[in-house]
Design a protein around this motif. Structure first.
Motif, PDB file in Angstrom:
ATOM      1  N   ASP A 120       0.841  -1.240  -0.003  1.00 40.12           N
ATOM      2  CA  ASP A 120       0.179  -0.135   0.098  1.00 40.12           C
ATOM      3  C   ASP A 120       0.853   1.161  -0.039  1.00 40.12           C
ATOM      4  O   ASP A 120       0.527   2.136  -0.667  1.00 40.12           O
ATOM      5  N   PHE A 121       1.862   1.336   0.825  1.00 36.19           N
ATOM      6  CA  PHE A 121       2.936   2.329   0.806  1.00 36.19           C
ATOM      7  C   PHE A 121       3.643   2.603  -0.610  1.00 36.19           C
ATOM      8  O   PHE A 121       3.759   3.748  -1.051  1.00 36.19           O
ATOM      9  N   GLY A 122       3.906   1.585  -1.261  1.00 34.87           N
ATOM     10  CA  GLY A 122       4.173   1.547  -2.608  1.00 34.87           C
ATOM     11  C   GLY A 122       3.401   2.017  -3.627  1.00 34.87           C
ATOM     12  O   GLY A 122       3.844   3.049  -4.432  1.00 34.87           O
ATOM     13  N   ASN A 123       2.111   1.675  -3.687  1.00 37.80           N
ATOM     14  CA  ASN A 123       1.178   2.409  -4.393  1.00 37.80           C
ATOM     15  C   ASN A 123       0.911   3.820  -4.259  1.00 37.80           C
ATOM     16  O   ASN A 123       0.893   4.622  -5.095  1.00 37.80           O
ATOM     17  N   ALA A 124       0.914   4.306  -2.927  1.00 35.18           N
ATOM     18  CA  ALA A 124       0.720   5.437  -2.522  1.00 35.18           C
ATOM     19  C   ALA A 124       1.791   6.487  -2.977  1.00 35.18           C
ATOM     20  O   ALA A 124       1.764   7.571  -3.602  1.00 35.18           O
ATOM     21  N   CYS A 125       2.891   6.067  -2.947  1.00 40.96           N
ATOM     22  CA  CYS A 125       4.272   6.752  -3.355  1.00 40.96           C
ATOM     23  C   CYS A 125       4.285   6.768  -5.109  1.00 40.96           C
ATOM     24  O   CYS A 125       4.502   7.973  -5.636  1.00 40.96           O
ATOM     25  N   ILE A 126       3.603   5.901  -5.735  1.00 39.73           N
ATOM     26  CA  ILE A 126       3.431   6.054  -7.083  1.00 39.73           C
ATOM     27  C   ILE A 126       2.284   6.930  -7.608  1.00 39.73           C
ATOM     28  O   ILE A 126       2.543   7.682  -8.480  1.00 39.73           O
ATOM     29  N   VAL A 127       1.190   6.976  -6.604  1.00 38.93           N
ATOM     30  CA  VAL A 127       0.319   7.860  -6.998  1.00 38.93           C
ATOM     31  C   VAL A 127       0.680   9.479  -6.741  1.00 38.93           C
ATOM     32  O   VAL A 127       0.300  10.276  -7.338  1.00 38.93           O
ATOM     33  N   LEU A 128       1.588   9.420  -5.685  1.00 37.34           N
ATOM     34  CA  LEU A 128       1.888  10.793  -5.158  1.00 37.34           C
ATOM     35  C   LEU A 128       3.124  11.173  -6.247  1.00 37.34           C
ATOM     36  O   LEU A 128       2.976  12.642  -6.796  1.00 37.34           O
ATOM     37  N   HIS A 129       3.682  10.339  -6.699  1.00 39.46           N
ATOM     38  CA  HIS A 129       4.599  10.849  -7.960  1.00 39.46           C
ATOM     39  C   HIS A 129       3.939  11.167  -9.127  1.00 39.46           C
ATOM     40  O   HIS A 129       4.144  12.016  -9.826  1.00 39.46           O
ATOM     41  N   PHE A 130       2.726  10.769  -9.567  1.00 37.16           N
ATOM     42  CA  PHE A 130       1.937  10.817 -10.741  1.00 37.16           C
ATOM     43  C   PHE A 130       1.393  12.161 -10.609  1.00 37.16           C
ATOM     44  O   PHE A 130       1.139  13.009 -11.618  1.00 37.16           O
ATOM     45  N   VAL A 131       0.670  12.555  -9.303  1.00 40.45           N
ATOM     46  CA  VAL A 131      -0.141  13.776  -9.156  1.00 40.45           C
ATOM     47  C   VAL A 131       0.969  14.786  -9.244  1.00 40.45           C
ATOM     48  O   VAL A 131       0.618  15.809  -9.641  1.00 40.45           O
ATOM     49  N   GLY A 132       2.020  14.881  -8.434  1.00 44.00           N
ATOM     50  CA  GLY A 132       3.135  15.768  -8.662  1.00 44.00           C
ATOM     51  C   GLY A 132       3.692  16.242  -9.825  1.00 44.00           C
ATOM     52  O   GLY A 132       3.760  17.269 -10.324  1.00 44.00           O
ATOM     53  N   GLY A 133       3.932  15.061 -10.693  1.00 45.84           N
ATOM     54  CA  GLY A 133       4.401  15.153 -12.097  1.00 45.84           C
ATOM     55  C   GLY A 133       3.238  16.038 -12.918  1.00 45.84           C
ATOM     56  O   GLY A 133       3.605  16.752 -13.634  1.00 45.84           O
ATOM     57  N   CYS A 134       1.991  15.597 -12.889  1.00 50.64           N
ATOM     58  CA  CYS A 134       0.964  16.200 -13.651  1.00 50.64           C
ATOM     59  C   CYS A 134       0.824  17.697 -13.279  1.00 50.64           C
ATOM     60  O   CYS A 134       0.734  18.555 -14.162  1.00 50.64           O
ATOM     61  N   GLN A 135       1.082  18.051 -12.092  1.00 48.75           N
ATOM     62  CA  GLN A 135       1.068  19.526 -11.790  1.00 48.75           C
ATOM     63  C   GLN A 135       2.063  20.204 -12.191  1.00 48.75           C
ATOM     64  O   GLN A 135       2.087  21.361 -12.469  1.00 48.75           O
ATOM     65  N   ILE A 136       3.251  19.503 -12.341  1.00 46.17           N
ATOM     66  CA  ILE A 136       4.582  20.249 -12.791  1.00 46.17           C
ATOM     67  C   ILE A 136       4.531  20.474 -14.475  1.00 46.17           C
ATOM     68  O   ILE A 136       4.745  21.575 -14.766  1.00 46.17           O
TER      69      ILE A 136
END
Length: 119
Positions: free
Chosen positions: A49-65
């Protein structure tokens, strides 16, 4: 910003292409769809679950950038097309002691916060 975004996209695309190519070279057609759980690794659940949350956080931050360049393009186009619009006039800064000065107008406020509200 444009040059930095271009370099970042190139590096990320190269990284993902290498990961996909090396994964396919190592496992062939037997590569699982989800690498975190595809090899029977379900325990401990919190780690997956922590790994999946890190992936989601990575993609959300990337989309914002990456959306910042789209925001800048639309704002520049609107400012050139409608130079006398009330939306493009800067709102005076509120003087707060620790805040840096920043430019704000109604177009930027409405356009950029609309994207955050829908995501």
């Amino acid at each position: 910003m444009k040059k930095t975004s271009t370099i970042a996209v190139f590096i990320i695309a190269s990284f993902y292409l290498c990961c996909g190519a090396f994964g396919y070279a190592a496992f062939g057609d037997l590569t699982p769809g989800n690498l975190l759980t595809g090899f029977g690794f379900y325990e401990p659940y919190w780690l997956v679950d922590f790994g999946n949350a890190c992936i989601v956080l990575h993609f959300v931050g990337g989309c914002q950038i990456y959306s910042q360049t789209l925001f800048a393009l639309v704002e520049r186009w609107y400012t050139e097309k409608y130079p006398d619009s009330i939306l493009t006039r800067d709102i005076p800064n509120l003087k707060v002691s620790l805040w840096p000065d920043f430019r704000l107008n109604l177009l930027r406020l409405c356009f950029r916060t609309k994207d955050l509200a829908n995501s």
